[in-house]
Design a protein around this motif. Structure first.
Motif, PDB file in Angstrom:
ATOM      1  N   ARG A   9      -5.878   4.226  39.772  1.00 35.20           N
ATOM      2  CA  ARG A   9      -7.326   4.404  39.898  1.00 35.20           C
ATOM      3  C   ARG A   9      -7.845   3.324  40.835  1.00 35.20           C
ATOM      4  O   ARG A   9      -7.241   2.257  40.957  1.00 35.20           O
ATOM      5  CB  ARG A   9      -7.969   4.249  38.515  1.00 35.20           C
ATOM      6  CG  ARG A   9      -9.446   4.571  38.475  1.00 35.20           C
ATOM      7  CD  ARG A   9      -9.954   4.518  37.022  1.00 35.20           C
ATOM      8  NE  ARG A   9     -11.313   4.967  36.919  1.00 35.20           N
ATOM      9  CZ  ARG A   9     -12.365   4.174  37.022  1.00 35.20           C
ATOM     10  NH1 ARG A   9     -12.212   2.884  37.237  1.00 35.20           N
ATOM     11  NH2 ARG A   9     -13.581   4.669  36.902  1.00 35.20           N
ATOM     12  N   HIS A  10      -8.957   3.584  41.474  1.00 37.25           N
ATOM     13  CA  HIS A  10      -9.571   2.580  42.348  1.00 37.25           C
ATOM     14  C   HIS A  10      -9.951   1.347  41.538  1.00 37.25           C
ATOM     15  O   HIS A  10     -10.080   1.392  40.307  1.00 37.25           O
ATOM     16  CB  HIS A  10     -10.797   3.163  43.058  1.00 37.25           C
ATOM     17  CG  HIS A  10     -11.856   3.650  42.120  1.00 37.25           C
ATOM     18  ND1 HIS A  10     -12.728   2.802  41.474  1.00 37.25           N
ATOM     19  CD2 HIS A  10     -12.165   4.891  41.703  1.00 37.25           C
ATOM     20  CE1 HIS A  10     -13.537   3.498  40.710  1.00 37.25           C
ATOM     21  NE2 HIS A  10     -13.219   4.792  40.837  1.00 37.25           N
ATOM     22  N   GLY A  11     -10.147   0.238  42.241  1.00 34.99           N
ATOM     23  CA  GLY A  11     -10.607  -0.984  41.592  1.00 34.99           C
ATOM     24  C   GLY A  11     -12.038  -0.843  41.096  1.00 34.99           C
ATOM     25  O   GLY A  11     -12.747   0.121  41.420  1.00 34.99           O
ATOM     26  N   GLU A  12     -12.455  -1.817  40.323  1.00 36.28           N
ATOM     27  CA  GLU A  12     -13.809  -1.814  39.760  1.00 36.28           C
ATOM     28  C   GLU A  12     -14.860  -1.775  40.870  1.00 36.28           C
ATOM     29  O   GLU A  12     -14.730  -2.458  41.887  1.00 36.28           O
ATOM     30  CB  GLU A  12     -13.999  -3.076  38.926  1.00 36.28           C
ATOM     31  CG  GLU A  12     -15.379  -3.221  38.325  1.00 36.28           C
ATOM     32  CD  GLU A  12     -15.559  -4.564  37.653  1.00 36.28           C
ATOM     33  OE1 GLU A  12     -15.524  -4.592  36.414  1.00 36.28           O
ATOM     34  OE2 GLU A  12     -15.707  -5.576  38.373  1.00 36.28           O
ATOM     35  N   PRO A  28     -19.386   0.294  46.367  1.00 35.31           N
ATOM     36  CA  PRO A  28     -18.349  -0.616  46.862  1.00 35.31           C
ATOM     37  C   PRO A  28     -17.584  -1.315  45.733  1.00 35.31           C
ATOM     38  O   PRO A  28     -18.084  -1.452  44.612  1.00 35.31           O
ATOM     39  CB  PRO A  28     -19.130  -1.624  47.694  1.00 35.31           C
ATOM     40  CG  PRO A  28     -20.515  -1.592  47.147  1.00 35.31           C
ATOM     41  CD  PRO A  28     -20.737  -0.194  46.651  1.00 35.31           C
ATOM     42  N   LEU A  29     -16.382  -1.764  46.067  1.00 40.68           N
ATOM     43  CA  LEU A  29     -15.602  -2.550  45.113  1.00 40.68           C
ATOM     44  C   LEU A  29     -16.286  -3.884  44.876  1.00 40.68           C
ATOM     45  O   LEU A  29     -16.877  -4.468  45.787  1.00 40.68           O
ATOM     46  CB  LEU A  29     -14.190  -2.814  45.651  1.00 40.68           C
ATOM     47  CG  LEU A  29     -13.263  -1.630  45.841  1.00 40.68           C
ATOM     48  CD1 LEU A  29     -11.903  -2.109  46.358  1.00 40.68           C
ATOM     49  CD2 LEU A  29     -13.084  -0.828  44.568  1.00 40.68           C
ATOM     50  N   THR A  30     -16.191  -4.363  43.659  1.00 38.49           N
ATOM     51  CA  THR A  30     -16.667  -5.708  43.327  1.00 38.49           C
ATOM     52  C   THR A  30     -15.565  -6.699  43.707  1.00 38.49           C
ATOM     53  O   THR A  30     -14.449  -6.303  44.071  1.00 38.49           O
ATOM     54  CB  THR A  30     -16.941  -5.832  41.822  1.00 38.49           C
ATOM     55  OG1 THR A  30     -15.708  -5.604  41.123  1.00 38.49           O
ATOM     56  CG2 THR A  30     -18.012  -4.873  41.347  1.00 38.49           C
ATOM     57  N   ASP A  31     -15.858  -7.978  43.594  1.00 42.64           N
ATOM     58  CA  ASP A  31     -14.813  -8.991  43.812  1.00 42.64           C
ATOM     59  C   ASP A  31     -13.662  -8.762  42.843  1.00 42.64           C
ATOM     60  O   ASP A  31     -12.485  -8.915  43.205  1.00 42.64           O
ATOM     61  CB  ASP A  31     -15.379 -10.411  43.641  1.00 42.64           C
ATOM     62  CG  ASP A  31     -16.304 -10.807  44.786  1.00 42.64           C
ATOM     63  OD1 ASP A  31     -16.237 -10.177  45.871  1.00 42.64           O
ATOM     64  OD2 ASP A  31     -17.084 -11.759  44.613  1.00 42.64           O
ATOM     65  N   ASN A  32     -13.996  -8.381  41.606  1.00 35.48           N
ATOM     66  CA  ASN A  32     -12.963  -8.080  40.618  1.00 35.48           C
ATOM     67  C   ASN A  32     -12.142  -6.855  41.033  1.00 35.48           C
ATOM     68  O   ASN A  32     -10.924  -6.828  40.857  1.00 35.48           O
ATOM     69  CB  ASN A  32     -13.578  -7.867  39.235  1.00 35.48           C
ATOM     70  CG  ASN A  32     -12.541  -7.731  38.159  1.00 35.48           C
ATOM     71  OD1 ASN A  32     -11.595  -8.519  38.091  1.00 35.48           O
ATOM     72  ND2 ASN A  32     -12.678  -6.726  37.315  1.00 35.48           N
ATOM     73  N   GLN A  36      -8.227  -6.604  41.577  1.00 36.71           N
ATOM     74  CA  GLN A  36      -7.385  -5.602  40.917  1.00 36.71           C
ATOM     75  C   GLN A  36      -6.484  -4.890  41.926  1.00 36.71           C
ATOM     76  O   GLN A  36      -5.312  -4.644  41.653  1.00 36.71           O
ATOM     77  CB  GLN A  36      -8.262  -4.580  40.181  1.00 36.71           C
ATOM     78  CG  GLN A  36      -8.963  -5.134  38.975  1.00 36.71           C
ATOM     79  CD  GLN A  36     -10.026  -4.200  38.425  1.00 36.71           C
ATOM     80  OE1 GLN A  36     -10.537  -3.321  39.123  1.00 36.71           O
ATOM     81  NE2 GLN A  36     -10.371  -4.386  37.151  1.00 36.71           N
ATOM     82  N   ALA A  37      -7.022  -4.560  43.105  1.00 34.80           N
ATOM     83  CA  ALA A  37      -6.224  -3.895  44.139  1.00 34.80           C
ATOM     84  C   ALA A  37      -5.114  -4.826  44.631  1.00 34.80           C
ATOM     85  O   ALA A  37      -3.983  -4.384  44.870  1.00 34.80           O
ATOM     86  CB  ALA A  37      -7.117  -3.458  45.291  1.00 34.80           C
ATOM     87  N   SER A  38      -5.413  -6.107  44.755  1.00 34.63           N
ATOM     88  CA  SER A  38      -4.390  -7.088  45.152  1.00 34.63           C
ATOM     89  C   SER A  38      -3.303  -7.205  44.084  1.00 34.63           C
ATOM     90  O   SER A  38      -2.116  -7.300  44.401  1.00 34.63           O
ATOM     91  CB  SER A  38      -5.021  -8.463  45.386  1.00 34.63           C
ATOM     92  OG  SER A  38      -5.884  -8.420  46.494  1.00 34.63           O
ATOM     93  N   GLN A  39      -3.722  -7.172  42.827  1.00 31.11           N
ATOM     94  CA  GLN A  39      -2.751  -7.223  41.730  1.00 31.11           C
ATOM     95  C   GLN A  39      -1.870  -5.974  41.726  1.00 31.11           C
ATOM     96  O   GLN A  39      -0.679  -6.057  41.426  1.00 31.11           O
ATOM     97  CB  GLN A  39      -3.466  -7.383  40.392  1.00 31.11           C
ATOM     98  CG  GLN A  39      -4.083  -8.751  40.212  1.00 31.11           C
ATOM     99  CD  GLN A  39      -4.975  -8.849  38.988  1.00 31.11           C
ATOM    100  OE1 GLN A  39      -5.588  -7.868  38.556  1.00 31.11           O
ATOM    101  NE2 GLN A  39      -5.067 -10.055  38.437  1.00 31.11           N
ATOM    102  N   LEU A  40      -2.445  -4.825  42.072  1.00 29.44           N
ATOM    103  CA  LEU A  40      -1.669  -3.596  42.180  1.00 29.44           C
ATOM    104  C   LEU A  40      -0.609  -3.751  43.264  1.00 29.44           C
ATOM    105  O   LEU A  40       0.547  -3.373  43.073  1.00 29.44           O
ATOM    106  CB  LEU A  40      -2.592  -2.415  42.498  1.00 29.44           C
ATOM    107  CG  LEU A  40      -1.909  -1.084  42.779  1.00 29.44           C
ATOM    108  CD1 LEU A  40      -1.144  -0.584  41.550  1.00 29.44           C
ATOM    109  CD2 LEU A  40      -2.936  -0.055  43.224  1.00 29.44           C
TER     110      LEU A  40
END
Length: 80
Positions: A9-12, A28-32, A36-40
């Motif tokens: 799923r997309h990030g927050e 848009p994506l938040t900083d969180n 999350q995308a970086s963690q993925l």
């Protein structure tokens, strides 16, 4: 030979934090969400991928591009 399909799923997004429905609209994506995308990307770093598909929503494309950063694969857009 096996084929594996990884669904994510997309990030927050900003609207997620406000508990708003997005549907076909975009937020848009938040900083969180970026984190999350970086963690993925890190979590899948040892997985061999042959393609990355994304919906055309900005939040999904941004998530896919961040997750793809170290792979250099083309993010293929899919419309439903």
């Amino acid at each position: 030979m096996s084929t594996y399909l990884y669904l994510t799923r997309h990030g927050e997004t900003v609207w997620n934090t406000k508990k708003l429905m997005q549907g076909w609209k975009d937020s848009p994506l938040t900083d969180n969400g970026i984190k999350q995308a970086s963690q993925l990307s890190e979590r899948l770093s040892n997985v061999t991928l042959s393609a990355i598909y994304s919906s055309t929503s900005k939040r999904a494309v941004q998530t896919a591009e961040i997750a793809n950063a170290e792979r250099n694969l083309e993010v293929l857009n899919m419309t439903i």
